[in-house]
Enzyme design. Structure first.
Site, short mmCIF file in Angstrom:
data_model
loop_
_atom_site.label_atom_id
_atom_site.label_comp_id
_atom_site.label_asym_id
_atom_site.label_seq_id
_atom_site.Cartn_x
_atom_site.Cartn_y
_atom_site.Cartn_z
N SER A 67 0.80 -1.23 0.00
CA SER A 67 0.00 0.00 0.00
C SER A 67 0.83 1.28 0.00
O SER A 67 0.29 2.35 -0.27
CB SER A 67 -0.94 0.02 1.21
OG SER A 67 -1.98 -0.89 1.02
N LYS A 70 0.43 3.27 -2.99
CA LYS A 70 -0.73 4.13 -3.22
C LYS A 70 -0.35 5.61 -3.16
O LYS A 70 -0.88 6.43 -3.91
CB LYS A 70 -1.82 3.84 -2.17
CG LYS A 70 -2.42 2.45 -2.28
CD LYS A 70 -3.32 2.16 -1.08
CE LYS A 70 -3.96 0.79 -1.18
NZ LYS A 70 -4.72 0.44 0.04
N TYR A 194 -2.36 -2.59 -10.67
CA TYR A 194 -2.41 -2.39 -9.22
C TYR A 194 -1.53 -3.41 -8.48
O TYR A 194 -0.76 -3.06 -7.57
CB TYR A 194 -3.86 -2.49 -8.72
CG TYR A 194 -3.96 -2.32 -7.23
CD1 TYR A 194 -3.64 -1.10 -6.63
CD2 TYR A 194 -4.34 -3.38 -6.42
CE1 TYR A 194 -3.71 -0.96 -5.26
CE2 TYR A 194 -4.42 -3.23 -5.04
CZ TYR A 194 -4.10 -2.03 -4.47
OH TYR A 194 -4.16 -1.88 -3.10
N TYR A 246 -3.89 3.16 7.57
CA TYR A 246 -5.16 2.43 7.62
C TYR A 246 -6.05 2.99 8.74
O TYR A 246 -6.08 4.21 8.93
CB TYR A 246 -4.90 0.93 7.83
CG TYR A 246 -4.03 0.29 6.77
CD1 TYR A 246 -4.44 0.20 5.44
CD2 TYR A 246 -2.79 -0.23 7.10
CE1 TYR A 246 -3.65 -0.40 4.48
CE2 TYR A 246 -1.98 -0.85 6.14
CZ TYR A 246 -2.43 -0.93 4.83
OH TYR A 246 -1.64 -1.51 3.88
N VAL A 264 1.20 -3.70 3.95
CA VAL A 264 1.08 -4.95 4.71
C VAL A 264 2.32 -5.83 4.62
O VAL A 264 2.41 -6.86 5.30
CB VAL A 264 -0.16 -5.78 4.28
CG1 VAL A 264 -1.43 -5.10 4.73
CG2 VAL A 264 -0.15 -6.06 2.81
#
Lengths: 321, 321, 321, 321
Positions: A67, A70, A194, A246, A264
């Site tokens: 992530s 992102k 992705y 998160y 993660v």
């Protein structure tokens, strides 16, 4: 300024102190290849504006962005098409949904994913990267990241394969996005780009360098290169504070107070902006931080890494709040 | 340092420039008494660390705190029982729910309201204020606020009556909280203290002063009094950034970047922390800001006030990001 | 036709057989006064079209209607204003929400509660009963019910008081309904009539009689009186099948197949329509059934009562399916 | 008994009367191939226990089963593995979700789809059909259906292709089911069998015959063959009443009262059980009904077909309630 051995020693001591916290997490079992990581690892690398790296613990490991990517696709896309283009397609509002929420409450009424750091927003952002195919989009992103870190980067193909096979949740979400009209490209193409971006391998040194560039508003103070605008960096930092960790983002902001994005895989990229009124001298001029600690907590963040950053921020007064 | 007439003139010019934006909002119709306010009003007051007030526009108006009080009860409660006590009972995570969401998705699994700035969290916090009755709790809060602003404060009884009668939504929520076990006191008592705190009258000067104290981490640099701890101020600022402007908090952080809390009366309290590396000289040492503009947008924030703060933050480089 | 002693004996045997199932439930603890009932009780009363009552087990007990009243206010209101009036204000669609769902997903888009048997719909229906006050509305309903059963009925004031104090969930829901524009009368008035109707005391004989009248489409075959139209009875039976047993309605329909409405007091009212092609002779001409068994299961239905009805329906082929 | 010309004439008259209602619907645009159907068509076929077919209107058309297949796979699976096996894997509770709900609230806590007629339940049921591949599962189902109707059936390949390409929503749902552990087979295999079953072509005569068999509890009174057990038929009828007409199931039960299952192709299969106490002589011994009217309303049911069944049920007293 020369490297300060006291800082190095202090970091090493804190890594030792926080190693015990790895038992508060486990490696990400839902992606089998990530599950294989050694949960006892913990490492940190800090980089100051003079180019001094301070590394302690397990900093020889390479790990995948997950992530953390992102934040980087958001920046890359904003560089290419402008911030306005991106903000028309994805909002920057935090949401209370868990990172592994399978029910896609992720669409901000009436027409945007809540932010680029939830999966719905991230897949949308990735699908918009320049290039007609997922291969081209990936190459664009990779080239952008390689410019930032100054050396070639590679994908971890085992992690990619593992995620491609196990990402039922992301497939469900992507088909949902397609149905809802958010994806212009094919679903499987969107998932391909992705999952590729998630599988790019980095080191804590790489994350520290990118973190420093974000802290310096798109500018690398060591090489004196400008990569992206202050506006983009500012929104990236806002997203890192409000949604970067998160569903612990609020708690991380309250107890650490440094813009950061976790994955993660156990990586954390943090951007310490200059804070001339800081109560300590260490990193008053800002810093970039890369952390690796693959034992993640229930929210999805490196368990020991988060605890260590909390201690560092407190001791060296790094919080922006 | 003496008052700077250029700052005063600049603020007056910006008020004029932004007055046109009042048409982007309307007064809060769902509380009849608030609906009566004059939507064309716009005023701002800034206070520097030397005690200079810079006021422009409609700053003679008094208005009620409404949701701004949520930040203040959070601070007051944390002062009395300690931050840990409060954080055990309410989380500090942002949520994507709208301010007028009637479906109470406001409880963080498993056991806390998401944060003290959503109604569920705010009512819970108010119900915990010291004192056995809502009257005692109110007196405690009022006394705390009067110490901060240095003069007596009063409740607007017409607004209180109007809200007491029209707050079906908050009643629904409070009975829901009671059912779910979050309220130790009676529901009607909890609503009484909550609506009282919302009905306390302030001026933009008052908000500027409290904002300055928050910016200075609980310390009043003018009177050299310490009111609350740095830890409490820090969490308050985190909440203001992540949840302070209802469902535009992310956008406000991205475009303004100043910790702030708004109310549906059209008030905004903002805390500008010191930023020694700021690109401008104005308010490098920090400031407090009070805004009044009762025409609110769909998210519940002063429409013109938000636009004006965006301009001010950009021109004087006040963003913490 | 004369009373058949074999039927009587068979029912007594089935009560004995099913008594063990009371351990699958507990009395409704969330209403303290209901919690005091004796969980070991189980009784049933069946009434045929000739006026023969067949009673077995604990049928001397009186108990409160609770949700059974929802079917009766629906019928009473439809009698007074016509079915069309009622169906304009509340839909007849089943929903998957639990009976104690505190999140009010009970409104059918765009403008009606899903059905009169969920609390949102039931409170709406009660609020519409003729009369300007809750007292008048209650008197209207009571008088309607007394005509059906042919004798005076009373409210259990202890249960009323207990529910009035403990119904935070229903208060939350009623304020929510008010906010959403569904209640024309005051919230506390609406709750008063709703809780009164829930507190009306009945016997299994009463429920059997009303059940028979519903089975006979509004007609009492014993006294030859017509109380309500076939259309109303038909919709009542549809509601009983699709929503009458809370979130086990589908399972009850599959395994029992008799239109029925239960209450958390442990009562069940069932309407067995004539079924001339039934494989058995018992109750081919239809029947009414009243059950009492205060130990309720997690869905809110009498645990042993449900099991007993399953056996009876299977043995005597009473299912409408 | 011989065919009754009066019934034939009456049906023809009602088709004419109800043809105007086609304008209340449109063909299913979200499956392009279904969108091409002629929205002005309306036809009905009724079959009595002596084998007399009464057909009126456009009954020469073939159309695809779509959701009608959900009832048939439920029966086929229950025949093969027993009802208990199926009910362990899917519940029989109605839900208030719309047929095109994209948010999959379709899982009954803790572990089952609500019922076999929502897509989550239907895909789960299809995935369980005997056979190791979707081809084998399809062949099993087809063979079961061919035995029921007594002649070969075929898939409409154009409809299959159209749905395969456009079913992002079902793909999202199926990947969600896989993630949640409900699908033992691969997602794309599950979708293949599900879309195949939806694409099987039938006539109104076929639906009338299967409807008659369901009405006769698994028995064909014409050929005197038994296809499935009374228990299975009973649960199928319960599902048809509580969930068979999408989110109008409650209204259809209230106003028509015949167990039925519809599809977005505009087909309706209805099962009229024997009703010896019916007020009319027509179809007292039960019937099967097939309807075709491709202009569907917002709930997904044939607009004119639903209105026509309402009239027929009322005039001939066919409701089970």
């Amino acid at each position: 300024m020369q490297s300060n051995p006291r800082i190095q020693q202090q970091l090493a001591a804190w890594v030792e102190e926080n190693k015990g916290h790895v038992i508060l997490g486990t490696t990400a079992q839902y992606i089998p290849e990530l599950g294989k990581a050694d949960p006892s690892k913990l490492g940190i690398c800090m980089l100051d504006e003079d180019g001094n790296y301070y590394c302690a613990g397990d900093t020889d490991e390479k790990f995948t962005l997950q992530s953390i990517s992102k934040a980087l696709t958001f920046i890359a896309l904003s560089c290419h098409y402008g911030l306005e283009f991106v903000l028309e397609r994805v909002d920057v509002e935090p949401t209370g949904e868990a990172f592994n929420s399978i029910i896609p409450f992720e669409i901000h009424r009436p027409n945007k994913p809540f932010n680029p750091f939830i999966n719905a927003g991230a897949i949308t952002v990735s699908s918009l990267l320049p290039g007609r195919t997922s291969q081209k989009k990936y190459e664009y992103l990779l080239s952008f990241l390689e410019k930032l870190v100054g050396h070639p980067l590679e994908m971890d193909h085992d992690v990619y394969d593992s995620e491609w096979k196990s990402s039922h949740r992301n497939r469900a979400l992507a088909y949902y996005l397609k149905e809802a009209g958010f994806l212009e490209i094919e679903v499987e193409e969107a998932l391909d780009i992705y999952i590729r971006q998630c599988s790019i391998q980095v080191s804590t040194q790489d994350l520290a360098l990118i973190g420093l560039i974000i802290a310096y508003d798109g500018y690398n103070p060591i090489t004196e290169e400008k990569f992206f605008s202050e506006e983009i960096a500012q929104v990236a930092k806002v997203l890192m504070v409000t949604c970067g960790m998160y569903n612990s983002s609020g708690n991380f902001a309250a107890h650490v107070g440094i813009p950061a994005k976790s994955g993660v895989s156990g990586g954390i990229m943090a951007a310490v902006p200059p804070k001339l009124h800081s109560q300590t001298y260490e990193f008053r001029a800002g810093a970039g931080i890369g952390v690796y600690g693959p034992a993640i907590d229930v929210q999805g963040n490196s368990a020991a890494g988060t605890m260590m950053l909390r201690q560092i921020s407190k001791e060296w007064d790094l919080s922006i709040f």
